[in-house]
Design an enzyme around this catalytic site. Structure first.
Site, PDB file in Angstrom:
ATOM      1  CG  ASP A 195      -0.356  -0.033   2.532  1.00  0.00           C
ATOM      2  OD1 ASP A 195       0.871  -0.230   2.607  1.00  0.00           O
ATOM      3  OD2 ASP A 195      -1.080   0.129   3.528  1.00  0.00           O
ATOM      4  CE1 TYR A 243       7.627   3.701   0.978  1.00  0.00           C
ATOM      5  CE2 TYR A 243       7.411   5.101  -0.949  1.00  0.00           C
ATOM      6  CZ  TYR A 243       8.041   4.068  -0.288  1.00  0.00           C
ATOM      7  OH  TYR A 243       9.082   3.411  -0.890  1.00  0.00           O
ATOM      8  CG  PHE A 292       8.595  -0.254  -3.779  1.00  0.00           C
ATOM      9  CD1 PHE A 292       8.864  -0.616  -2.477  1.00  0.00           C
ATOM     10  CD2 PHE A 292       7.945  -1.176  -4.601  1.00  0.00           C
ATOM     11  CE1 PHE A 292       8.513  -1.874  -1.993  1.00  0.00           C
ATOM     12  CE2 PHE A 292       7.592  -2.437  -4.129  1.00  0.00           C
ATOM     13  CZ  PHE A 292       7.876  -2.783  -2.824  1.00  0.00           C
ATOM     14  CG  HIS A 331       8.383  -6.247   1.496  1.00  0.00           C
ATOM     15  ND1 HIS A 331       9.021  -5.095   1.922  1.00  0.00           N
ATOM     16  CD2 HIS A 331       7.303  -5.835   0.794  1.00  0.00           C
ATOM     17  CE1 HIS A 331       8.347  -4.041   1.487  1.00  0.00           C
ATOM     18  NE2 HIS A 331       7.294  -4.462   0.809  1.00  0.00           N
TER      19      HIS A 331
END
Length: 221
Positions: free
Chosen positions: A65, A67, A78, A188
């Site tokens: 999701d 930031y 990202f 991740h």
């Protein structure tokens, strides 16, 4: 919602926009933008689609999701705007690129549009989030929508690269026909899990080798 979306995506996703779940989702998101602080800015909710036309997608990087702190989210998984401190996960992504390819990334700062311009779709599974509350808009319908995005890409195209990082993203692998696309899975890149297999995954060189085998230009990471 006052959002823009590229015409190819608008046509591909038109059936989703007309479904009841999307109407409910839209009502929820509109109310949250009215009542509280939500990221990214409303006009950038569909930035991933508007900046990477449907016909140009070559690689899909799936995030979780947006930031959730001020100034960070810009509608691209990202990525952060120029001048914003690079978040830890992105720092680890850029570190893996440098190790994998033997040279630094082309990215200066944390803004990833140079990848998007080459056909990299930076897609979050959930497209909005409350300020300071990670994962706060999960389970509201965005996942249904982004599942449809992946299914449409996997069906309509051939020879895409899907980078699925972390358990949340890796569950999406079941939506992608095996043998038709390259699916790259790893932990991740967050500091909590990067050392469990993200570092050393070499997804960037693997993606480029695959694209070149198909006669396509590699991504300049």
């Amino acid at each position: 919602m006052n959002v823009r979306i590229e015409e190819g995506w608008k046509a591909a996703l038109a059936p989703e926009f007309n479904k009841f779940y999307f109407e409910v989702l839209t009502d929820f998101v509109r109310s949250r933008y009215t009542q509280g602080k939500v990221y990214p800015p409303a006009g950038k909710i569909f930035q991933a689609f508007d900046s990477c036309p449907f016909d140009r997608v070559k690689v899909v990087i799936l995030g979780q999701d947006p930031y959730h702190e001020p100034g960070q989210a810009e509608g691209l998984a990202f990525s952060v705007p120029q001048g914003i401190k690079i978040p830890p996960s992105l720092h680890n992504i850029l570190q893996e690129i440098s190790t994998d390819l033997g040279r630094p990334s082309i990215i200066q700062g944390g803004h990833l549009m140079p990848w998007v311009d080459q056909g990299v779709l930076l897609l979050n599974a959930t497209l909005t989030v409350e300020a300071h509350q990670a994962a706060s808009h999960q389970g509201r319908g965005w996942e249904t929508f982004t599942d449809a995005v992946i299914e449409i890409l996997a069906k309509e195209k051939q020879g895409l690269v899907f980078m699925l990082w972390g358990s949340y993203a890796r569950r999406k692998a079941s939506l992608i026909p095996t043998g038709r696309h390259l699916i790259l899975e790893a932990p991740h890149p967050s500091p909590l899990s990067a050392y469990r297999g993200f570092f050393g995954c070499r997804h960037f060189s693997k993606a480029n080798a695959y694209l070149q085998r198909l006669g396509q230009p590699p991504i300049n990471w």
